[in-house]
Design a protein around this motif. Structure first.
Motif, PDB file in Angstrom:
ATOM      1  N   PHE A 212      57.062  81.749 -21.105  1.00  0.00           N
ATOM      2  CA  PHE A 212      56.899  80.318 -20.855  1.00  0.00           C
ATOM      3  C   PHE A 212      55.721  79.668 -21.590  1.00  0.00           C
ATOM      4  O   PHE A 212      55.893  78.697 -22.331  1.00  0.00           O
ATOM      5  N   ARG A 248      56.716  86.838 -14.715  1.00  0.00           N
ATOM      6  CA  ARG A 248      56.823  85.439 -14.302  1.00  0.00           C
ATOM      7  C   ARG A 248      57.028  84.521 -15.507  1.00  0.00           C
ATOM      8  O   ARG A 248      57.846  83.607 -15.473  1.00  0.00           O
ATOM      9  N   LEU A 252      60.421  82.312 -15.672  1.00  0.00           N
ATOM     10  CA  LEU A 252      60.282  80.853 -15.744  1.00  0.00           C
ATOM     11  C   LEU A 252      60.910  80.315 -17.019  1.00  0.00           C
ATOM     12  O   LEU A 252      61.532  79.241 -17.019  1.00  0.00           O
ATOM     13  N   TYR A 256      63.971  77.617 -16.946  1.00  0.00           N
ATOM     14  CA  TYR A 256      63.800  76.266 -17.493  1.00  0.00           C
ATOM     15  C   TYR A 256      64.775  76.011 -18.637  1.00  0.00           C
ATOM     16  O   TYR A 256      65.370  74.925 -18.739  1.00  0.00           O
ATOM     17  N   ASP A 491      49.992  78.009 -12.456  1.00  0.00           N
ATOM     18  CA  ASP A 491      50.397  77.430 -13.743  1.00  0.00           C
ATOM     19  C   ASP A 491      49.191  77.263 -14.662  1.00  0.00           C
ATOM     20  O   ASP A 491      49.267  77.523 -15.874  1.00  0.00           O
TER      21      ASP A 491
END
Length: 728
Positions: A212, A248, A252, A256, A491
């Motif tokens: 990500f 993660r 993610l 997305y 994040d």
């Protein structure tokens, strides 16, 4: 021979610039590359419906594009929007310091008004404060317009008559016209994601993803994996694994991507082509079917079984230009390896050549690879992956790459011996047969992770990430806060794990915004504490950067006099300026080697002198070329040309296309190349700024440039140069 599968694979990526806590964005590059490269690359593909390729879209880039669509802004855009009549002195200084950040030759000089303003700015000579009185309100408004306008792709002007009319006005834009252009920017940004989805659904493009926030996945998994390519390299203080963070980033990204494009990605470009055996299982668990990295990873994964020889030729082309299989326990996926020589041709060399010739040359080379593979394995078509950034190189092409890409796509689609393919399209028909027993841990740059963990600054940054992560883990156990708050804190930590911050630490990459990158990295870590109601530790307010930034080149320290004989004399060149090949700053790194190793330059009051060192002996190394060109960017249009076939000779001077023999200048090519040429013959005056680069030419085509990015910059000396240097 079966048609060669040409797998062009464009990687679209920018660092995550927004500070989501303060809702401010300090850098404009997603927006500017959006209206130039992200939309332009898609439009080029749409022009040729028969052409197929793959585009990698990093999720954190897509988030930033969507932010602009949703109405978010950045500091550059805020300053652009301000009425020029109401600019404060600080606003005006920001304009003069930041609105000339574009390639001078291809993005400033073609716009007469922009070039005029750039000349008056005297960048590198005078401060913005000093030159500001010379800019009136209309000048500043035109600068607001020019800097945004030059970042519109050439195809947008072809397709939009209103935009073309706006550009052709040339200067003296009004406030309402400026705001119209900025609204057009928003409109273009809003078309980027839908156009990519349209190309995907139409079967032309395969869209792939990346973890990500673009982390170096093997280092998250195990920092000690860096020692596979760099045995004994120092480690950060904390070496704990962040496996769950790595997973993660992957999950993610897939989630997305699926939300935006309606289908999950099949392929993945690991950030910076960074791979290791350990991460394969996690990638497969996310549904990914194939990944890509650099050819040197294959070389080291096969203990040199597949490699290039001293002439750059692949010893077993049928093994490089095909997919391979990777197994991890009971899991499997396919992997392809980029030809880094072909990728570098597009990224660094073709920019200086005729676009039609460049497209022909690339396809000729691709077909030669196909023939080499067919001679060894006639039953399978060659797969030639060319993987590189889809945004950074085009600003170095005179026309933004339009001519090259148009010719390449059209010729590739029409050539019966070339099949432009999506990667999954090829793998479906020609799945991997050969297996790699253990994947070497490394990246697409020098098959190691040096850039991201090899400097003390990198290791200090990793330790800051660790202590912040440790704080966050403990806070989750003790603090009573909402799930949304903890998600936002994580994040911010994930953003700080992105590769880009570490790219700019150390002395191997520099930019004019190094300090801002450092601040943004630490700000994301501070945000973790702020979101959880704690004061950030003081160390996060202290710059990580401690290295004195390496300059692209040094400057001459005193007058020098040389005997032009082609012999290497240390003392003759002791006080010369020096550029070492490979010390470029910036967003791109070239993997293939240049034949030039060092460039020395200097002067005395009467003449300019230059020395070129090559890999072995210049007289032998340069025989493969027709000429060496000393090409001046400033003053533009001036060249000095040296015939590579004659060891002792006089150079030729070219001004605005007109050749004339150099009456006094001398050249010698022996162990090294040496040149001396009077300032008078170059028509240069004391104090005049000059910028130049060296190009190696063959059949009137530039095959090598030194430096690959930027120019050598200095001034013609004044009579008191040595006195001033001594006093300094």
């Amino acid at each position: 021979m079966q048609p060669v599968s040409l797998a062009l694979f464009w990687h679209q990526h920018q660092p995550y610039y927004p500070d989501d806590v303060s809702d401010e964005t300090l850098m404009p590059w997603v927006r500017l590359h959006g209206t130039k490269d992200y939309i332009g690359m898609a439009l080029h593909i749409k022009e040729v419906p028969e052409f197929h390729c793959t585009i990698n879209l990093v999720p954190s880039l897509l988030v930033q594009i969507q932010r602009y669509v949703d109405g978010h802004t950045d500091k550059h855009l805020d300053i652009s929007t301000l009425n020029a009549d109401a600019l404060t002195e600080a606003d005006s200084i920001y304009l003069l310091d930041h609105f000339f950040m574009a390639n001078e030759n291809s993005m400033i000089r073609p716009f007469a008004r922009y070039h005029e303003l750039h000349q008056r700015r005297s960048a590198g000579r005078d401060t913005a404060v000093k030159v500001l009185p010379g800019f009136n309100t209309q000048d500043l408004r035109d600068l607001q317009v020019c800097n945004n306008l030059t970042w519109f792709h050439g195809l947008l002007f072809e397709n939009d008559s209103e935009l073309r009319k706006f550009r052709d006005k040339g200067k003296d834009w009004t406030e309402s016209e400026k705001l119209w252009l900025l609204s057009k920017q928003r409109e273009v940004m809003g078309n980027i994601i839908p156009l990519h989805r349209e190309l995907m659904e139409g079967g032309q493009v395969e869209l792939t993803t990346t973890p990500f926030y673009h982390p170096i996945l093997p280092l998250l998994w195990d920092k000690k994996s860096a020692r596979e390519a760099m045995p004994g390299t120092p480690m950060p203080k904390y070496v704990e694994s962040y496996k769950e963070d790595a997973m993660r980033h992957l999950k993610l990204a897939v989630k997305y991507h699926t939300e935006l494009f309606g289908v999950p990605p099949r392929g993945l470009w690991p950030s910076e082509g960074s791979v290791s055996q350990d991460i394969i299982g996690a990638i497969v668990d996310c549904g990914i079917e194939w990944i890509a990295t650099d050819e040197e990873i294959l070389t080291h994964s096969t203990d040199g079984f597949v490699h290039r020889d001293g002439n750059g030729l692949v010893n077993r082309p049928e093994m490089l230009y095909r997919p391979w299989r990777l197994d991890h326990q009971d899991k499997s996926l396919q992997i392809i390896f980029r030809d880094h020589g072909l990728s570098d041709l597009i990224g660094f060399h073709y920019q200086r050549n005729d676009p039609r010739w460049a497209a022909d040359d690339l396809l000729r080379t691709v077909k030669e690879i196909g023939r080499a593979v067919a001679s060894q394995a006639p039953d399978k078509p060659a797969l030639v992956p060319i993987v590189l950034d889809g945004e950074n190189c085009w600003e170095y092409f005179a026309d933004g790459g339009v001519g090259f890409l148009r010719n390449l796509y059209r010729q590739a689609a029409a050539d019966p011996m070339v099949a432009p393919v999506r990667v999954s399209e090829h793998l479906a028909k020609n799945p991997a047969v050969h297996k790699i027993n253990r994947l070497f841990a490394g990246s697409w740059i020098n098959h190691d992770f040096y850039i991201w963990i090899g400097h003390q600054e990198d290791r200090d940054a990793w330790d800051l990430v660790h202590t912040t992560r440790d704080f966050l883990k403990r806070a989750e156990k003790t603090k009573t806060l909402s799930e949304a708050t903890f998600k936002q804190a994580w994040d911010e930590l994930f953003i700080a794990q992105g590769s880009d911050w570490y790219w700019w630490y150390g002395d191997d990459h520099n930019s004019e915004q190094d300090d801002l990158f450092d601040e943004l990295f630490r700000r994301h870590l501070r945000n973790v504490y702020t979101l959880l109601g704690e004061a950030p530790p003081s160390i996060l307010y202290k710059s990580v950067t401690s290295t004195e930034r390496r300059q692209l080149h040094t400057q001459p320290r005193s007058f020098i006099n040389i005997k032009v004989d082609g012999r290497a004399s240390y003392f003759e060149w002791l006080h010369a300026g020096h550029y070492q090949v490979g010390s470029e700053r910036g967003t791109m790194t070239m993997v293939s080697d240049s034949i030039v190793t060092n460039l020395y330059f200097g002067f005395n009051i009467d003449q300019f002198v230059l020395r070129l060192d090559t890999l072995k002996r210049a007289q032998d190394d340069l025989k493969q070329f027709d000429a060496v060109h000393l090409r001046f960017v400033e003053p533009f249009g001036t060249e000095v040309r040296i015939d590579c076939k004659h060891a002792q000779q006089s150079p030729t001077i070219v001004v605005d296309g007109k050749e004339s023999p150099c009456l006094i200048g001398k050249v010698a090519i022996g162990k090294i190349l040496e040149l001396s040429i009077p300032w008078e013959e170059l028509k240069l005056q004391s104090g005049q700024r000059i910028s130049f680069a060296i190009e190696l030419m063959k059949t009137q085509v530039s095959l090598d440039r030194t430096p690959t990015e930027g120019t050598i910059d200095l001034a013609v000396p004044t009579p008191d140069f040595e006195l001033q240097n001594w006093q300094a």
